[in-house]
Scaffold this motif. Structure first.
Motif: not given
Length: 209
Positions: A83-93, A137-147, A127-128, A132-135
């Protein structure tokens, strides 16, 4: 020779993978498709040892769902999800679907041929984490699983009460998480937030339910 089937909805990406297969030495291209729902037919008609499956294809199902079905029908088939997309669910799925390896077209450190060789040798290349995607003023890595769970439903256009019902949270709890996400990202409201997140393809609403 390892028989390879390529499936990708983008012609340029498909031709790139075709060339990798043709010049890979020990590989032979047996098919190249834009539609994932044709994969089963090819696998039944021809011997296919390795499948390069893009997540997005011209089909009623995405590539990961198709990979899951093919894994059940052809247990010896090696599958690399690309894939070329960084959709957060892809690796798990993709893991849950039984894929052997996963390759990001744009950011994976390994080249595709290396991943193919390793996969055919019985190793798995993953991939580990999602890049990370810039969202804001932060990045996606700063969001919790619940968020991220809450954010996905925000991107699908659900209201507070609908998100609460879907996740079995209270409405106040949902508001709390959204406030935290807005504070982290710097967006003024959840509409701006959803537009930014979906625009970066970190969350693709409804397409992969």
């Amino acid at each position: 020779m390892t028989k390879v089937l390529v499936i990708d909805d983008q012609r340029i990406a498909r031709e790139y993978m075709e060339n990798i297969v043709k010049n890979g030495g020990d590989y032979e291209l047996v098919g190249s498709l834009s539609k994932a729902d044709l994969a089963e037919t090819v696998c039944r008609r021809s011997r296919v040892d390795l499948l390069l499956m893009d997540v997005c294809t011209h089909s009623t199902k995405d590539g990961i769902d198709t990979a899951s079905e093919l894994r059940r029908q052809f247990p010896e088939l090696k599958i690399i999800v690309v894939t070329s997309m960084v959709e957060e669910s892809f690796i798990k799925r993709a893991r849950e679907a039984g894929a052997d390896s996963f390759w990001y077209k744009d950011v994976s450190p390994e080249d595709l041929l290396t991943v193919m060789d390793a996969t055919m040798q019985g190793r798995q290349i993953w991939p580990a984490e999602t890049p990370a995607v810039k969202i804001g003023i932060t990045t996606s890595n700063d969001l919790t699983e619940t968020e991220i769970k809450v954010l996905r439903l925000v991107c699908e256009g659900l209201e507070y009460s609908e998100i609460a019902e879907r996740l079995h949270y209270t409405k106040d709890n949902v508001k709390y998480h959204i406030r935290n996400i807005l504070q982290k990202t710097g967006y003024a409201n959840k509409t701006q937030l959803a537009i930014a997140v979906t625009g970066k393809q970190y969350i693709i609403p409804k397409l992969f339910d």
